[in-house]
Scaffold this active site. Structure first.
Site, PDB file in Angstrom:
ATOM      1  N   ARG A  42      -0.169  -5.670  15.724  1.00  0.00           N
ATOM      2  CA  ARG A  42       0.206  -4.306  15.344  1.00  0.00           C
ATOM      3  C   ARG A  42      -0.984  -3.361  15.568  1.00  0.00           C
ATOM      4  O   ARG A  42      -2.092  -3.636  15.120  1.00  0.00           O
ATOM      5  CB  ARG A  42       0.664  -4.284  13.868  1.00  0.00           C
ATOM      6  CG  ARG A  42       2.019  -4.953  13.684  1.00  0.00           C
ATOM      7  CD  ARG A  42       2.442  -4.956  12.232  1.00  0.00           C
ATOM      8  NE  ARG A  42       1.796  -5.997  11.445  1.00  0.00           N
ATOM      9  CZ  ARG A  42       2.088  -6.258  10.167  1.00  0.00           C
ATOM     10  NH1 ARG A  42       2.996  -5.546   9.531  1.00  0.00           N
ATOM     11  NH2 ARG A  42       1.475  -7.230   9.513  1.00  0.00           N
ATOM     12  N   GLY A  60     -17.371  -1.539  18.930  1.00  0.00           N
ATOM     13  CA  GLY A  60     -16.413  -2.237  19.780  1.00  0.00           C
ATOM     14  C   GLY A  60     -15.291  -1.331  20.226  1.00  0.00           C
ATOM     15  O   GLY A  60     -15.398  -0.101  20.211  1.00  0.00           O
ATOM     16  N   LYS A 113      -6.999   2.436  -2.875  1.00  0.00           N
ATOM     17  CA  LYS A 113      -6.679   1.533  -1.759  1.00  0.00           C
ATOM     18  C   LYS A 113      -6.791   2.286  -0.421  1.00  0.00           C
ATOM     19  O   LYS A 113      -7.393   1.806   0.541  1.00  0.00           O
ATOM     20  CB  LYS A 113      -5.266   0.953  -1.969  1.00  0.00           C
ATOM     21  CG  LYS A 113      -4.682   0.232  -0.769  1.00  0.00           C
ATOM     22  CD  LYS A 113      -5.444  -1.014  -0.374  1.00  0.00           C
ATOM     23  CE  LYS A 113      -5.054  -1.447   1.026  1.00  0.00           C
ATOM     24  NZ  LYS A 113      -5.799  -2.586   1.513  1.00  0.00           N
ATOM     25  N   GLU A 143      -3.654  -4.572  -2.670  1.00  0.00           N
ATOM     26  CA  GLU A 143      -4.174  -5.783  -2.031  1.00  0.00           C
ATOM     27  C   GLU A 143      -5.251  -5.390  -1.022  1.00  0.00           C
ATOM     28  O   GLU A 143      -5.069  -4.459  -0.249  1.00  0.00           O
ATOM     29  CB  GLU A 143      -3.015  -6.509  -1.329  1.00  0.00           C
ATOM     30  CG  GLU A 143      -3.398  -7.814  -0.701  1.00  0.00           C
ATOM     31  CD  GLU A 143      -4.129  -8.726  -1.678  1.00  0.00           C
ATOM     32  OE1 GLU A 143      -3.542  -9.097  -2.690  1.00  0.00           O
ATOM     33  OE2 GLU A 143      -5.305  -9.052  -1.427  1.00  0.00           O
ATOM     34  N   PHE A 144      -6.351  -6.130  -1.026  1.00  0.00           N
ATOM     35  CA  PHE A 144      -7.465  -5.822  -0.113  1.00  0.00           C
ATOM     36  C   PHE A 144      -7.727  -6.949   0.880  1.00  0.00           C
ATOM     37  O   PHE A 144      -8.740  -6.933   1.566  1.00  0.00           O
ATOM     38  CB  PHE A 144      -8.741  -5.538  -0.917  1.00  0.00           C
ATOM     39  CG  PHE A 144      -8.634  -4.304  -1.770  1.00  0.00           C
ATOM     40  CD1 PHE A 144      -8.952  -3.052  -1.248  1.00  0.00           C
ATOM     41  CD2 PHE A 144      -8.196  -4.372  -3.080  1.00  0.00           C
ATOM     42  CE1 PHE A 144      -8.837  -1.902  -2.021  1.00  0.00           C
ATOM     43  CE2 PHE A 144      -8.074  -3.235  -3.863  1.00  0.00           C
ATOM     44  CZ  PHE A 144      -8.393  -1.987  -3.337  1.00  0.00           C
ATOM     45  N   ASN A 174      -9.678   1.773   2.742  1.00  0.00           N
ATOM     46  CA  ASN A 174      -9.388   1.550   4.164  1.00  0.00           C
ATOM     47  C   ASN A 174      -9.859   2.721   5.025  1.00  0.00           C
ATOM     48  O   ASN A 174     -10.371   2.530   6.122  1.00  0.00           O
ATOM     49  CB  ASN A 174      -7.888   1.316   4.369  1.00  0.00           C
ATOM     50  CG  ASN A 174      -7.554  -0.164   4.243  1.00  0.00           C
ATOM     51  OD1 ASN A 174      -8.436  -0.987   4.032  1.00  0.00           O
ATOM     52  ND2 ASN A 174      -6.288  -0.503   4.364  1.00  0.00           N
ATOM     53  N   CYS A 212      -3.090  -2.161   9.105  1.00  0.00           N
ATOM     54  CA  CYS A 212      -3.446  -1.343   7.932  1.00  0.00           C
ATOM     55  C   CYS A 212      -4.231  -0.073   8.253  1.00  0.00           C
ATOM     56  O   CYS A 212      -3.799   1.021   7.894  1.00  0.00           O
ATOM     57  CB  CYS A 212      -4.222  -2.190   6.938  1.00  0.00           C
ATOM     58  SG  CYS A 212      -3.179  -3.455   6.196  1.00  0.00           S
ATOM     59  N   THR A 267       0.859  -1.181   0.000  1.00  0.00           N
ATOM     60  CA  THR A 267       0.000   0.000   0.000  1.00  0.00           C
ATOM     61  C   THR A 267       0.899   1.237   0.000  1.00  0.00           C
ATOM     62  O   THR A 267       1.660   1.439   0.953  1.00  0.00           O
ATOM     63  CB  THR A 267      -0.897  -0.012   1.250  1.00  0.00           C
ATOM     64  OG1 THR A 267      -1.627  -1.244   1.256  1.00  0.00           O
ATOM     65  CG2 THR A 267      -1.858   1.155   1.272  1.00  0.00           C
TER      66      THR A 267
HETATM   67  N1  LIG Z   1      -1.342  -7.304   6.337  1.00  0.00           N
HETATM   68  C1  LIG Z   1      -2.435  -6.988   5.671  1.00  0.00           C
HETATM   69  O1  LIG Z   1      -3.533  -7.366   6.041  1.00  0.00           O
HETATM   70  C2  LIG Z   1      -2.344  -6.141   4.410  1.00  0.00           C
HETATM   71  C3  LIG Z   1      -3.472  -6.062   3.568  1.00  0.00           C
HETATM   72  C4  LIG Z   1      -3.390  -5.302   2.419  1.00  0.00           C
HETATM   73  C5  LIG Z   1      -2.233  -4.595   2.120  1.00  0.00           C
HETATM   74  N2  LIG Z   1      -1.160  -4.659   2.970  1.00  0.00           N
HETATM   75  C6  LIG Z   1       0.058  -3.921   2.612  1.00  0.00           C
HETATM   76  O2  LIG Z   1       1.015  -4.841   2.089  1.00  0.00           O
HETATM   77  C7  LIG Z   1       2.339  -4.428   2.460  1.00  0.00           C
HETATM   78  C8  LIG Z   1       3.032  -5.546   3.212  1.00  0.00           C
HETATM   79  O3  LIG Z   1       2.309  -5.774   4.410  1.00  0.00           O
HETATM   80  P1  LIG Z   1       2.507  -7.092   5.286  1.00  0.00           P
HETATM   81  O4  LIG Z   1       1.466  -7.047   6.349  1.00  0.00           O
HETATM   82  O5  LIG Z   1       2.627  -8.270   4.417  1.00  0.00           O
HETATM   83  O6  LIG Z   1       3.948  -6.773   5.953  1.00  0.00           O
HETATM   84  P2  LIG Z   1       4.845  -7.752   6.821  1.00  0.00           P
HETATM   85  O7  LIG Z   1       5.603  -6.888   7.723  1.00  0.00           O
HETATM   86  O8  LIG Z   1       4.021  -8.879   7.350  1.00  0.00           O
HETATM   87  O9  LIG Z   1       5.823  -8.410   5.749  1.00  0.00           O
HETATM   88  C9  LIG Z   1       6.746  -7.710   5.001  1.00  0.00           C
HETATM   89  C10 LIG Z   1       7.877  -8.650   4.589  1.00  0.00           C
HETATM   90  O10 LIG Z   1       8.770  -7.940   3.744  1.00  0.00           O
HETATM   91  C11 LIG Z   1      10.108  -8.210   4.157  1.00  0.00           C
HETATM   92  N3  LIG Z   1      10.944  -7.071   3.782  1.00  0.00           N
HETATM   93  C12 LIG Z   1      11.192  -5.927   4.463  1.00  0.00           C
HETATM   94  N4  LIG Z   1      12.011  -5.135   3.763  1.00  0.00           N
HETATM   95  C13 LIG Z   1      12.312  -5.783   2.627  1.00  0.00           C
HETATM   96  C14 LIG Z   1      13.121  -5.482   1.520  1.00  0.00           C
HETATM   97  N5  LIG Z   1      13.776  -4.325   1.422  1.00  0.00           N
HETATM   98  N6  LIG Z   1      13.207  -6.395   0.527  1.00  0.00           N
HETATM   99  C15 LIG Z   1      12.530  -7.544   0.601  1.00  0.00           C
HETATM  100  N7  LIG Z   1      11.733  -7.877   1.630  1.00  0.00           N
HETATM  101  C16 LIG Z   1      11.631  -7.009   2.639  1.00  0.00           C
HETATM  102  C17 LIG Z   1      10.010  -8.395   5.654  1.00  0.00           C
HETATM  103  O11 LIG Z   1      11.119  -9.110   6.173  1.00  0.00           O
HETATM  104  C18 LIG Z   1       8.691  -9.157   5.777  1.00  0.00           C
HETATM  105  O12 LIG Z   1       8.874 -10.534   5.660  1.00  0.00           O
HETATM  106  C19 LIG Z   1       2.188  -3.138   3.273  1.00  0.00           C
HETATM  107  O13 LIG Z   1       2.295  -2.039   2.407  1.00  0.00           O
HETATM  108  C20 LIG Z   1       0.745  -3.245   3.776  1.00  0.00           C
HETATM  109  O14 LIG Z   1       0.174  -1.990   4.018  1.00  0.00           O
HETATM  110  C21 LIG Z   1      -1.183  -5.434   4.105  1.00  0.00           C
END
Ligand SMILES: NC(=O)c1ccc[n+]([C@@H]2O[C@H](COP(=O)([O-])OP(=O)(O)OC[C@H]3O[C@@H](n4cnc5c(N)ncnc54)[C@H](O)[C@@H]3O)[C@@H](O)[C@H]2O)c1
Length: 429
Positions: free
Chosen positions: A322, A248, A199, A146-147, A203, A255, A122
């Site tokens: 988080r 709640g 996106k 991604e949603f 949210n 996010c 995002t």
């Molecule tokens: N978690 C959710 O529900 C969700 C839903 C939609 C969108 N997003 C978005 O997706 C993105 C990722 O979120 P997430 O929850 O998967 O994060 P996360 O922290 O769970 O995972 C991120 C991964 O990327 C790796 N990483 C960090 N820096 C890196 C680099 N320079 N090169 C390669 N890998 C690297 C980390 O080690 C980790 O394994 C964010 O922008 C978030 O806003 C998350």
């Protein structure tokens, strides 16, 4: 079928890697954190997501999914490179884009000509332009936000409400859309900037909606109306609909808070006042304050009181803590002098890192023993099945704050427990 590199093996990276692999693509997922990668290679996923272990096991087993720590290796022959790296909040609310930009640099050096760069992370509107400029026009850049929601992520990948493709290059956009063949869903194609903004808008809308219903719950509380009845009236109006109207403890997670802050920051940069977002944040904080002040009043102060909390994850079904409102509330109670004992079926390990001042107990019955009050802070099926009669006998006090409006007030009253929630009008029995 296509060759895909996914960069980042977190919630999003692991889910999309396993799902694309299960659609038949050849996926290589890159994770630079050695410990995390080591665990994954040993078959121990670093996150809890229902069905993900099986899907990763199956696709790794048949060779369609591979993990590596070396981006150069994985990019060799890849037609698509998905960025699924974190974009956390900076202290000023803006997004920390260092991981995105560092991956862009690596792609510039190592990706084959024509590899389509897909931004799943995002990112604030305009980030795709910055990535494209780092890549110097050699590789097309597509936004594919991604949603997915944690807890139901695989289902949502496979049965999404829509797939959003933001591309200023039609050929690259269609190629990314083609990766989802086999998934029946509307594909919305936009320019790259609109996809990026959509996106955040999505949210932020959910956060505003939750803050709105939470505020109505506090109003219900103050006016002796009943939030469950008010919500039913709203939810059955087809212009409003039933989703995201459950009051709640407030919204949290990885996010909504960071995306609301990032959108506020984008507004500032663009010279647009984001009044709604500010109000949503203020209203969200009020939910925790209501919980703290209710407990304070009921227990005659918090100093020296022992409070049990059921659930520390930001919601049920995940181990993600988080920006968990439950943890924020527990920490506030500790600051007021209470001892807080916490339980969570999945998230205790992460809770230890996020808030070491909380006493972790991995057994619900032990947690309830001798507490002055109990808070239900996630709506886990396990907690709904609690034997409240036993709990009433093991607690020292009898006060239950149902911070998810999930329990049956009358059933709790009938075993001698005093029930409170957000804006529920209680009938005496
Ligand atoms: N978690 C959710 O529900 C969700 C839903 C939609 C969108 N997003 C978005 O997706 C993105 C990722 O979120 P997430 O929850 O998967 O994060 P996360 O922290 O769970 O995972 C991120 C991964 O990327 C790796 N990483 C960090 N820096 C890196 C680099 N320079 N090169 C390669 N890998 C690297 C980390 O080690 C980790 O394994 C964010 O922008 C978030 O806003 C998350």
């Amino acid at each position: 079928m296509s060759a895909i590199t996914v960069i980042g093996a977190g919630y999003v990276g692991l889910v999309i890697s396993a799902c694309f692999a299960s659609l038949g693509h050849n996926v290589r997922c890159v994770e630079p954190d050695d410990r995390r990668l080591g665990r994954i290679l040993e078959g121990q996923l670093p996150i809890h997501e229902p069905g993900l272990d099986d899907l990763v096991g199956e696709t790794s087993g048949n060779g369609t999914l591979q993990f590596t720590g070396v981006i150069e290796e994985s990019l060799d022959g890849s037609e698509f490179a998905f960025m699924a790296v974190p974009t956390p909040s900076m202290p000023d609310g803006s997004s920390d884009l260092s991981a995105v930009m560092s991956v862009a640099d690596q792609l510039k050096q190592h990706a084959d000509d024509g590899t389509v760069v897909v931004i799943k992370s995002t990112v604030p509107v305009g980030t795709g332009d910055s990535v494209a400029s780092i890549l110097g026009g050699r590789l097309p850049v597509v936004s594919n936000p991604e949603f997915l929601r944690e807890g139901t992520a695989i289902k949502e990948f496979m049965e999404p409400d829509r797939i959003v493709i933001g591309a200023d290059d039609d050929k690259a956009g269609s190629a990314v859309a083609g990766l989802y063949n086999g998934i029946s869903s509307e594909v919305i194609t936009t320019d790259r900037r609109s996809a990026e903004l959509a996106k955040y808008a999505s949210n932020a809308y959910l956060a505003v909606r939750l803050s709105f219903i939470n505020e109505i719950a506090l109003l219900s509380q103050a006016t002796n109306a009943d939030i469950d009845s008010v919500t039913r009236v709203l939810a059955t109006d087809h212009r409003i609909g039933p989703h995201y109207l459950k009051t709640g403890i407030g919204w949290g997670g990885s996010c909504l808070p960071k995306d609301v802050s990032a959108l506020e920051h984008s507004g500032k940069t663009a010279g647009v006042e984001t009044h709604m977002l500010k109000a949503a944040k203020v209203a969200n904080a009020a939910q925790i304050e209501f919980l703290v002040s209710t407990l304070k009043t009921q227990l005659g102060g918090l100093s020296g009181k022992v409070i049990g909390m059921l659930g520390t994850a930001f919601k049920a079904g995940t181990d993600d803590v988080r920006e968990s409102p439950a943890i924020a509330a527990a920490v506030r109670l500790v600051q007021e002098g209470a001892e807080v004992r916490v339980h969570d079926p999945l998230a205790l390990e992460r809770t230890a890192l996020a808030a070491p001042e909380l006493h972790r107990v991995n057994d619900v019955e032990k947690l309830t023993f001798g507490v002055d009050a109990l808070i239900l802070s996630t709506d886990c099926p396990e907690y709904r099945a609690i034997d409240w009669n036993r709990v009433s006998q093991s607690m020292k006090g009898n006060f239950i704050f149902d911070a998810r409006n999930a329990l049956d007030a009358q059933a709790l009253n009938s075993v001698g427990l005093q029930y409170a929630a957000y804006g529920r009008r209680l009938r005496s029995n």
